[in-house]
Design an enzyme around this catalytic site. Structure first.
Site, PDB file in Angstrom:
ATOM      1  N   ASP A 105     -10.949   2.735   3.456  1.00 58.68           N
ATOM      2  CA  ASP A 105     -11.255   1.308   3.274  1.00 58.68           C
ATOM      3  C   ASP A 105     -12.752   1.093   3.013  1.00 58.68           C
ATOM      4  OD1 ASP A 105      -9.161  -0.503   3.192  1.00 58.68           O
ATOM      5  OD2 ASP A 105      -8.894  -0.561   5.366  1.00 58.68           O
TER       6      ASP A 105
ATOM      7  N   LYS B 295       0.841  -1.201   0.000  1.00 54.46           N
ATOM      8  CA  LYS B 295       0.000   0.000   0.000  1.00 54.46           C
ATOM      9  C   LYS B 295       0.877   1.253   0.000  1.00 54.46           C
ATOM     10  CE  LYS B 295      -3.803  -2.517   2.015  1.00 54.46           C
ATOM     11  NZ  LYS B 295      -4.591  -2.905   3.175  1.00 54.46           N
TER      12      LYS B 295
ATOM     13  N   GLN C 103      -4.734  -1.723   9.274  1.00 59.44           N
ATOM     14  CA  GLN C 103      -4.603  -3.024   8.630  1.00 59.44           C
ATOM     15  C   GLN C 103      -5.274  -4.105   9.488  1.00 59.44           C
ATOM     16  OE1 GLN C 103      -3.261  -3.602   5.506  1.00 59.44           O
ATOM     17  NE2 GLN C 103      -4.062  -5.655   5.804  1.00 59.44           N
TER      18      GLN C 103
END
Ligand code: NAD
Length: 277
Positions: free
Chosen positions: A119, A52, A96
């Site tokens: 997200d 990422k 995460q």
């Protein structure tokens, strides 16, 4: 023989388009910075986080890493999120997953400001998707819609079957297919006659988490098959939820594993980060 949908190439195209958009937005004085938080050092998470950050660097946006020890308390993590929510330089926040067991995932997801929820997991983001309002969309299903569009596969009016009803893949996938005017059926572990339902599908999205479960007996001749699953086999190779060898000859298009859905997830994360600029 089926067309192989090349997620790697399509994701590269998207990242290159985003790179241009970032340059344009920066020239207008806009900036973005993605905060990436990892708690503990799960090796798979470390790889995802690294990818990422690399993607951010590629498209020209800043990222800031917060690598917290496994014993970080929930309150410490919430405090960090609060600080990042209040920091005007931070435009996107990502924790995460999975987080260690002593931390409640839902509490963490809810604490991220919906304005920085790149997200797309916050209930506000999910609610917006549900009622067709603007908001961040969960990256994997959003990437699948892009894969279909870039491959000129029409969704409107098609029988779309999604296997899996998770909050991050199955449910948002179904809503996005519906938004594209597909006729959508959601299957799950309690679905009866799964094979018969799948055989109706013009577009079959498989997100079960069971290596190679879907073989040609589930497939209508000429269907488009999207394999979300990702598993490492004993020999170290990756495979999906679809038995590629058996399904490929029967369908018209299929995503491989690796190189199908996987690369799209990060591309769409970048898409979300850029849209927050
Ligand atoms: P999950 O475990 O949360 O959900 C699995 C779903 O499959 C559940 O809704 C369950 O009802 C359904 N299911 C389980 N067994 C079934 C059966 N026998 N018949 C019908 N339905 C059944 O998983 P998830 O988070 O949605 O992920 C699914 C897969 O996709 C996993 O392999 C995961 O690793 C992968 N994944 C890949 C990406 C990517 O970027 N490529 C992103 C997210 C998830």
């Amino acid at each position: 023989m089926a067309r192989i949908i090349d997620g790697k190439a399509i994701s590269q195209k998207i990242k290159d388009e985003l790179k241009e958009e970032v340059a344009r937005k920066k020239s207008e004085g806009k900036n973005a910075c993605l905060a990436v938080i990892q708690v503990g050092n799960d090796p798979a998470s470390t790889v995802y986080v690294g990818n990422k950050k690399k993607a951010c660097a590629y498209i020209g946006i800043d990222s800031k890493s917060y690598e917290l020890p496994e014993e970080t308390t929930q309150d410490e993590l919430l405090n960090l999120i609060d600080k990042l929510n209040d920091d005007p330089k931070i435009t996107g926040i990502l924790v995460q997953l999975p987080v260690p067991e002593h931390i409640d995932e839902d509490t963490i997801i809810r604490r991220i400001s919906p304005l920085k929820d790149v997200d797309g997991f916050h209930p506000m983001s999910v609610g917006a998707l549900c009622i067709g309002e603007k908001g961040f969309v969960s990256c994997t299903p959003a990437g699948i819609i892009k894969l279909l569009k870039y491959s000129d596969i029409d969704i409107e009016g098609k029988e779309c079957v999604v296997i899996g009803r998770s909050n991050i893949v199955g449910k948002p996938m179904s809503l996005l297919l519906l938004r594209e005017n597909g006729t959508v059926t959601i299957c799950h572990s309690r679905t009866r006659n799964l094979k018969d339902v799948c055989k109706r599908a013009d577009i079959l999205v498989v997100a079960i988490g069971k290596p190679g479960m879907i073989n040609d007996e589930y497939i209508k001749e000429g269907a488009v098959v999207i394999d979300v699953g990702i598993h490492r086999k004993a020999d170290g190779k990756l495979c999906g939820d679809v038995d590629f060898e058996s399904v490929e000859p029967k369908c018209s298009a299929i995503t491989p594993v690796p190189g199908g859905v996987g690369p799209m997830t990060i591309a769409m994360l970048m898409y979300n980060v850029v849209s927050a600029m």
